[in-house]
Write a protein that holds these residues in place. Sequence first.
Motif, PDB file in Angstrom:
ATOM      1  N   THR A 104       0.785  -1.009  -0.440  1.00 15.44           N
ATOM      2  CA  THR A 104       0.076  -0.105   0.031  1.00 15.44           C
ATOM      3  C   THR A 104       0.624   0.728   0.064  1.00 15.44           C
ATOM      4  OG1 THR A 104       0.340   0.155   2.410  1.00 15.44           O
ATOM      5  CG2 THR A 104      -2.170  -1.369   1.171  1.00 15.44           C
ATOM      6  N   LEU A 105       1.754   1.334   0.111  1.00 10.62           N
ATOM      7  CA  LEU A 105       2.631   2.488   0.333  1.00 10.62           C
ATOM      8  C   LEU A 105       2.904   2.960  -1.286  1.00 10.62           C
ATOM      9  CD1 LEU A 105       5.061   4.348   1.926  1.00 10.62           C
ATOM     10  CD2 LEU A 105       6.938   2.613   1.326  1.00 10.62           C
ATOM     11  N   THR A 106       3.076   4.206  -1.330  1.00 16.15           N
ATOM     12  CA  THR A 106       2.522   5.116  -2.448  1.00 16.15           C
ATOM     13  C   THR A 106       3.931   6.263  -2.098  1.00 16.15           C
ATOM     14  OG1 THR A 106       0.399   5.220  -2.965  1.00 16.15           O
ATOM     15  CG2 THR A 106       1.551   6.552  -3.994  1.00 16.15           C
ATOM     16  N   VAL A 107       4.839   6.484  -2.312  1.00 15.77           N
ATOM     17  CA  VAL A 107       6.270   6.891  -2.972  1.00 15.77           C
ATOM     18  C   VAL A 107       6.423   8.409  -2.900  1.00 15.77           C
ATOM     19  CG1 VAL A 107       8.648   7.282  -2.670  1.00 15.77           C
ATOM     20  CG2 VAL A 107       7.789   4.718  -2.128  1.00 15.77           C
ATOM     21  N   PRO A 108       6.100   9.605  -2.476  1.00 15.28           N
ATOM     22  CA  PRO A 108       5.972  10.500  -3.805  1.00 15.28           C
ATOM     23  C   PRO A 108       6.807  10.715  -4.467  1.00 15.28           C
ATOM     24  CG  PRO A 108       6.224  10.889  -1.133  1.00 15.28           C
ATOM     25  CD  PRO A 108       6.061   9.917  -1.330  1.00 15.28           C
ATOM     26  N   PRO A 109       6.739  11.334  -5.649  1.00 23.60           N
ATOM     27  CA  PRO A 109       7.876  12.019  -6.122  1.00 23.60           C
ATOM     28  C   PRO A 109       9.284  12.680  -5.577  1.00 23.60           C
ATOM     29  CG  PRO A 109       6.197  12.508  -7.084  1.00 23.60           C
ATOM     30  CD  PRO A 109       5.462  12.339  -6.103  1.00 23.60           C
ATOM     31  N   PRO A 110      10.334  12.506  -6.261  1.00 21.98           N
ATOM     32  CA  PRO A 110      10.956  14.230  -5.336  1.00 21.98           C
ATOM     33  C   PRO A 110      11.028  15.049  -5.613  1.00 21.98           C
ATOM     34  CG  PRO A 110      12.336  12.325  -6.988  1.00 21.98           C
ATOM     35  CD  PRO A 110      11.060  11.847  -7.332  1.00 21.98           C
ATOM     36  N   GLY A 202       6.942  16.574   5.531  1.00 20.87           N
ATOM     37  CA  GLY A 202       7.205  15.070   5.998  1.00 20.87           C
ATOM     38  C   GLY A 202       6.923  13.926   5.083  1.00 20.87           C
ATOM     39  N   ALA A 203       5.777  13.985   4.220  1.00 19.54           N
ATOM     40  CA  ALA A 203       5.332  13.003   2.965  1.00 19.54           C
ATOM     41  C   ALA A 203       6.873  12.358   2.727  1.00 19.54           C
ATOM     42  CB  ALA A 203       4.390  13.372   1.958  1.00 19.54           C
ATOM     43  N   ALA A 204       7.864  13.804   2.842  1.00 21.62           N
ATOM     44  CA  ALA A 204       9.233  12.254   1.686  1.00 21.62           C
ATOM     45  C   ALA A 204      10.007  11.719   2.974  1.00 21.62           C
ATOM     46  CB  ALA A 204       9.935  13.654   1.503  1.00 21.62           C
ATOM     47  N   VAL A 205       9.707  12.035   3.886  1.00 24.31           N
ATOM     48  CA  VAL A 205      10.770  11.802   5.389  1.00 24.31           C
ATOM     49  C   VAL A 205      10.197  10.073   5.821  1.00 24.31           C
ATOM     50  CG1 VAL A 205      12.162  13.671   5.559  1.00 24.31           C
ATOM     51  CG2 VAL A 205      10.180  12.908   6.895  1.00 24.31           C
ATOM     52  N   THR A 206       8.547  10.524   5.400  1.00 26.72           N
ATOM     53  CA  THR A 206       7.637   9.123   5.924  1.00 26.72           C
ATOM     54  C   THR A 206       7.524   8.162   5.194  1.00 26.72           C
ATOM     55  OG1 THR A 206       6.425  10.591   7.195  1.00 26.72           O
ATOM     56  CG2 THR A 206       5.564   8.360   7.104  1.00 26.72           C
ATOM     57  N   ALA A 207       7.735   8.532   4.081  1.00 26.58           N
ATOM     58  CA  ALA A 207       8.158   7.428   3.180  1.00 26.58           C
ATOM     59  C   ALA A 207       8.900   6.788   3.130  1.00 26.58           C
ATOM     60  CB  ALA A 207       7.539   7.887   1.522  1.00 26.58           C
ATOM     61  N   ALA A 208      10.268   7.722   2.959  1.00 17.27           N
ATOM     62  CA  ALA A 208      11.802   7.195   2.857  1.00 17.27           C
ATOM     63  C   ALA A 208      11.677   5.555   3.918  1.00 17.27           C
ATOM     64  CB  ALA A 208      12.539   7.822   3.485  1.00 17.27           C
ATOM     65  N   VAL A 209      11.669   6.020   5.698  1.00 13.17           N
ATOM     66  CA  VAL A 209      12.130   5.613   6.725  1.00 13.17           C
ATOM     67  C   VAL A 209      11.123   4.104   6.066  1.00 13.17           C
ATOM     68  CG1 VAL A 209      12.219   6.903   8.485  1.00 13.17           C
ATOM     69  CG2 VAL A 209      10.153   7.240   8.532  1.00 13.17           C
ATOM     70  N   VAL A 221       4.568  -0.974   8.758  1.00  8.53           N
ATOM     71  CA  VAL A 221       4.822  -0.227  10.024  1.00  8.53           C
ATOM     72  C   VAL A 221       3.700   0.453  10.383  1.00  8.53           C
ATOM     73  CG1 VAL A 221       7.404   0.186   8.487  1.00  8.53           C
ATOM     74  CG2 VAL A 221       5.579   1.025   7.784  1.00  8.53           C
ATOM     75  N   TRP A 222       3.239   1.467  11.010  1.00  9.76           N
ATOM     76  CA  TRP A 222       2.570   1.884  11.803  1.00  9.76           C
ATOM     77  C   TRP A 222       3.110   3.516  12.573  1.00  9.76           C
ATOM     78  CZ3 TRP A 222       1.331   2.947  17.160  1.00  9.76           C
ATOM     79  CH2 TRP A 222       2.820   2.555  18.106  1.00  9.76           C
ATOM     80  N   LEU A 223       1.713   4.384  12.798  1.00 13.16           N
ATOM     81  CA  LEU A 223       1.802   5.254  13.063  1.00 13.16           C
ATOM     82  C   LEU A 223       0.851   6.132  14.150  1.00 13.16           C
ATOM     83  CD1 LEU A 223       0.755   7.364  11.141  1.00 13.16           C
ATOM     84  CD2 LEU A 223       3.063   7.751   9.870  1.00 13.16           C
ATOM     85  N   GLU A 224       0.852   7.038  14.815  1.00  7.86           N
ATOM     86  CA  GLU A 224      -0.214   8.535  15.311  1.00  7.86           C
ATOM     87  C   GLU A 224      -0.017   9.534  14.154  1.00  7.86           C
ATOM     88  OE1 GLU A 224       0.084   8.084  19.430  1.00  7.86           O
ATOM     89  OE2 GLU A 224       0.292   5.717  19.339  1.00  7.86           O
ATOM     90  N   TYR A 225      -1.716  10.040  14.040  1.00  2.00           N
ATOM     91  CA  TYR A 225      -0.975  11.534  13.820  1.00  2.00           C
ATOM     92  C   TYR A 225      -1.759  12.399  14.439  1.00  2.00           C
ATOM     93  CZ  TYR A 225      -5.988  10.487  12.833  1.00  2.00           C
ATOM     94  OH  TYR A 225      -7.617  10.022  13.599  1.00  2.00           O
ATOM     95  N   SER A 226      -0.862  13.981  14.942  1.00  2.00           N
ATOM     96  CA  SER A 226      -1.176  14.828  15.914  1.00  2.00           C
ATOM     97  C   SER A 226      -3.050  15.175  15.041  1.00  2.00           C
ATOM     98  CB  SER A 226      -0.212  15.517  15.605  1.00  2.00           C
ATOM     99  OG  SER A 226      -0.107  15.892  14.480  1.00  2.00           O
ATOM    100  N   VAL A 233      -2.319  13.349   5.099  1.00  2.00           N
ATOM    101  CA  VAL A 233      -0.955  13.148   4.060  1.00  2.00           C
ATOM    102  C   VAL A 233      -0.785  11.879   4.920  1.00  2.00           C
ATOM    103  CG1 VAL A 233       1.835  13.599   4.673  1.00  2.00           C
ATOM    104  CG2 VAL A 233       0.390  15.756   4.491  1.00  2.00           C
ATOM    105  N   TYR A 234      -0.336  11.099   5.642  1.00  3.11           N
ATOM    106  CA  TYR A 234      -0.336  10.265   6.371  1.00  3.11           C
ATOM    107  C   TYR A 234      -1.679   8.370   5.338  1.00  3.11           C
ATOM    108  CZ  TYR A 234       2.665  11.895   9.574  1.00  3.11           C
ATOM    109  OH  TYR A 234       2.909  12.123  10.302  1.00  3.11           O
ATOM    110  N   GLU A 235      -2.918   9.538   5.044  1.00  2.48           N
ATOM    111  CA  GLU A 235      -3.043   8.808   3.711  1.00  2.48           C
ATOM    112  C   GLU A 235      -2.498   7.992   2.735  1.00  2.48           C
ATOM    113  OE1 GLU A 235      -7.404   9.682   5.249  1.00  2.48           O
ATOM    114  OE2 GLU A 235      -7.346   7.838   6.879  1.00  2.48           O
ATOM    115  N   ARG A 236      -1.914   9.459   2.337  1.00  2.00           N
ATOM    116  CA  ARG A 236      -1.806   9.443   0.531  1.00  2.00           C
ATOM    117  C   ARG A 236      -0.926   8.720   0.466  1.00  2.00           C
ATOM    118  NH1 ARG A 236      -3.636  14.614   0.547  1.00  2.00           N
ATOM    119  NH2 ARG A 236      -0.918  15.577   2.069  1.00  2.00           N
ATOM    120  N   LEU A 237      -0.193   8.534   1.575  1.00  2.00           N
ATOM    121  CA  LEU A 237       1.146   7.190   1.444  1.00  2.00           C
ATOM    122  C   LEU A 237       1.142   5.941   1.455  1.00  2.00           C
ATOM    123  CD1 LEU A 237       3.631   9.214   3.435  1.00  2.00           C
ATOM    124  CD2 LEU A 237       3.750   9.471   1.390  1.00  2.00           C
TER     125      LEU A 237
END
Length: 252
Positions: A104-110, A202-209, A221-226, A233-237
Amino acid sequence: MRTPVQSFAVANLRRRPEAVATGGFVAGFDPATTSPFVNYATPLPGAEPTAADVAALVAAFRGRGLTPRLEFAPDSAPAVEPALRAAGFGTEAVHTYLVCEPGTLTVPPPSDAGFAVAVPTAEPEYAAIDAALAEAFTGESTASPEGAARLRRLQDGGGAVRYARTADGGCAGAASCSPPAVGTAEVAGIGTRPAFRRRGVGAAVTAAVAAAMFEQGAASVWLEYSGDDSRRVYERLGFTPQGTRLYLTLEE
């Protein structure tokens, strides 16, 4: 299949420099900091603590001069919340956690916003990341050599640290991820300096890790949002809601 978030929480706290198991709980302590976001406890899945068990846990915190604090998924141990409430614990927060899997991971373009995602290798980079995160999370932490050292240990110990490197070599923002345990890993410490927000950092570094953990074989992987903006942003990833985590604290 549900992500074993609570089993992960137990395994992750056992990695702390000082891990204390008592009465169905695991508490993780780091003597280098008094931060409540580092020093906290979590129950074993299915734990049914007695009043004496909770008192022993509280004593483990008080004996170190720390505020008793827990983070856990309440549906994994339904008897824990009532036992803690009976001892006077109050709600600090309730967070939804989101899960992403390799498919399901969608990595954003550079990015064309003047930064590139990089892996830190030198001490000045870790110090810059720690300072950037302290700026991003104003009031929650301060930059320190110990904070930079924790980031280095995370990267060197099988986790992942990625940062948005600006054209002048600075840090626009960063994210980190714990080493995997029980098939999953927690993405945390996602922060962007105010001057660089809304540029895709945020999107770029989250997708990278997340990608780094999947390369190591993690099933999720999992995370919590604020807030709603970060959730989107995270759902788009490719992250989707799967459950909640409860934060309880016992004040003086």
